[in-house]
Write an enzyme that holds these catalytic residues in place. Structure first.
Site, mmCIF file in Angstrom:
data_model
loop_
_atom_site.group_PDB
_atom_site.id
_atom_site.type_symbol
_atom_site.label_atom_id
_atom_site.label_comp_id
_atom_site.label_asym_id
_atom_site.label_seq_id
_atom_site.Cartn_x
_atom_site.Cartn_y
_atom_site.Cartn_z
ATOM 1 N N CYS A 187 0.837 -1.191 0.000
ATOM 2 C CA CYS A 187 0.000 0.000 0.000
ATOM 3 C C CYS A 187 0.875 1.245 0.000
ATOM 4 O O CYS A 187 1.961 1.255 0.581
ATOM 5 C CB CYS A 187 -0.914 0.035 1.229
ATOM 6 N N CYS A 201 -3.249 -7.365 7.719
ATOM 7 C CA CYS A 201 -3.368 -6.856 6.360
ATOM 8 C C CYS A 201 -4.821 -6.476 6.100
ATOM 9 O O CYS A 201 -5.671 -7.356 5.896
ATOM 10 C CB CYS A 201 -2.900 -7.874 5.327
ATOM 11 N N GLU A 227 -7.937 -13.923 -27.087
ATOM 12 C CA GLU A 227 -6.981 -13.889 -25.969
ATOM 13 C C GLU A 227 -5.679 -14.551 -26.414
ATOM 14 O O GLU A 227 -5.697 -15.491 -27.220
ATOM 15 C CB GLU A 227 -7.587 -14.625 -24.762
ATOM 16 N N ASP A 270 -9.490 -5.053 -23.019
ATOM 17 C CA ASP A 270 -8.977 -4.962 -21.649
ATOM 18 C C ASP A 270 -7.535 -5.470 -21.636
ATOM 19 O O ASP A 270 -7.262 -6.585 -21.201
ATOM 20 C CB ASP A 270 -9.859 -5.788 -20.710
ATOM 21 N N CYS A 300 -6.001 -0.636 -16.606
ATOM 22 C CA CYS A 300 -5.488 -0.495 -15.242
ATOM 23 C C CYS A 300 -4.337 0.502 -15.202
ATOM 24 O O CYS A 300 -3.589 0.541 -14.231
ATOM 25 C CB CYS A 300 -5.052 -1.853 -14.687
#
Length: 425
Positions: free
Chosen positions: A84, A161, A312, A357, A383
């Site tokens: 994080c 976590c 794919e 994607d 992303c």
């Protein structure tokens, strides 16, 4: 005058903003200083490190004044663990940091950042994690299981976590106890933990093949923790240790076999939002082309009375989707490396719409082909705001307009951002 970068003499700087990698950015001698785990408005004393991006990395040695957007992080490992980067930001500062990189990337290519919709929040509950395992050479030192420190190879031994689903965190602790049976002194491995609809799937990746003791320990762990499957992957081969039941994921009511270590969206809620936004962008247009289809999360959601063609590059993913598609009318599957062999505009003309994607590197060649096609609707999932903007530039240059961008905070407390962009002619 001392060279701060080589003398380790501290400097005092004020953090101006949060950058795309999640670091605070200050200015020193005309260049940026990248300071992990800081907030806008922080005044800090820092030591300069290696060169980076026209400036330097920095390490905070003292927080002199806290910025208004700072809060106490919820995890004791924060600021050591690399999992994080943004736990220390309050809600408003966090939201701004998440969206800053996307808006800046769109502005650079001349797209109005006002098209960015409100951030869709996802609870911090990851169903997939890749952890490091390590057995020290010194037998007096305990084994470790956890994420690596930021920019370092050292493991942070996880004792809490807040981003992992609780069964995965519990499994991490059980793996730590098993490490002495899995690895030789000084040995290291990676463990990918994935919660599927059949239960938890465990993939251990190491340089060497497992010995008998390791196999027995993993079989016992599978029984104790009710794991669906355990696989050991070495440099030379892959070995199924135990499979207690077939490993499947459900895609819009369709059971898809799950290959060991396959890609899966980090959060079940995040994936549901992505599917929802893709369906809204495509609407009733059919037939649809699903590019970089993965394990079919969009293909099986889009199928209806007309066809969906899933493309794919990964061999195992293609086999899994093809296996599931045998029971689903109107879904066809193709294996193709879209980075090297994009579907050309003349073939794209057979479809009414497309969704893509790609991995973080983006869909450059395929985006260019989509831009040159006669398609009137393309939905882009990404992303990576930077490569999304690059792909968007192709589409806009080809006559598309960006209708909206929906940011989805699937990777909570990290700088990563999931996006869905809807393009129309």
């Amino acid at each position: 005058m001392a060279d701060h970068a080589s003398s380790n003499e501290p400097i005092e700087v004020r953090v101006e903003r949060i950058g795309a990698a999640g670091d605070g950015i200050a200015r020193w001698r005309g260049g940026p200083v990248y300071l992990p785990f800081t907030a806008a408005g922080d005044r800090v004393r820092a030591v300069l490190g290696r060169r980076r991006g026209g400036g330097h990395e920095g390490r905070v040695v003292e927080l002199l004044t806290a910025g208004e957007g700072r809060r106490d992080p919820p995890c004791r490992h924060f600021a050591r663990c690399g999992g994080c980067a943004l736990q220390h930001l309050g809600a408003d500062a966090y939201r701004a940091a998440k969206l800053e990189g996307l808006r800046a990337a769109l502005e650079r290519i001349g797209i109005d950042p006002g098209l960015v919709q409100p951030l869709r929040a996802v609870p911090p509950a990851r169903r997939r994690a890749r952890l490091g395992l390590f057995r020290p050479r010194d037998p007096r030192q305990p084994a470790r299981a956890g994420f690596r420190e930021r920019f370092r190879h050292d493991l942070v031994d996880l004792r809490e976590c807040p981003v992992l689903e609780s069964p995965l965190f519990a499994l991490a602790g059980a793996l730590r106890d098993t490490v002495p049976d899995l690895l030789a002194p000084g040995g290291a491995a990676e463990a990918t933990l994935t919660r599927t609809d059949s239960g938890t799937d465990l993939l251990v990746a190491a340089g060497e093949r497992p010995g008998l003791e390791a196999l027995e320990a993993l079989a016992s762990l599978a029984a104790e923790r009710d794991l669906a499957r355990v696989v050991w992957r070495s440099q030379s081969d892959e070995r199924l240790v135990v499979e207690r039941r077939p490993v499947r994921i459900m895609r819009s009511g369709v059971a898809v076999p799950f290959p060991p270590g396959a890609f899966l969206q980090a959060s079940e809620t995040g994936e549901a939002i992505l599917v929802e936004e893709v369906l809204a962008g495509i609407g009733r247009r059919r037939p649809v082309l699903d590019l970089y289809a993965g394990l079919g999360s969009f293909a099986f959601a889009l199928v209806g009375e007309a066809s969906v063609h899933a493309v794919e590059g990964d061999e195992r993913a293609v086999a899994a989707v093809a296996d599931a598609a045998r029971s689903v009318p109107h879904v066809t599957v193709e294996r193709r490396d879209l980075a090297r062999d994009p579907i050309p505009p003349q073939t794209l003309a057979s479809f009414a719409a497309a969704v893509f994607d790609p991995p973080r590197a983006g869909a450059g060649p395929q985006a260019a082909a989509l831009a040159a096609s006669i398609l009137d609707t393309v939905v882009a999932v990404s992303c990576n705001p930077a490569t999304f903007a690059r792909d968007a530039a192709h589409l806009v240059a080809g006559g598309f307009r960006l209708e909206r961008v929906v940011p989805i905070d699937q990777f909570v407390w990290t700088p990563h951002l999931e996006l869905v962009g809807v393009f129309r002619r």
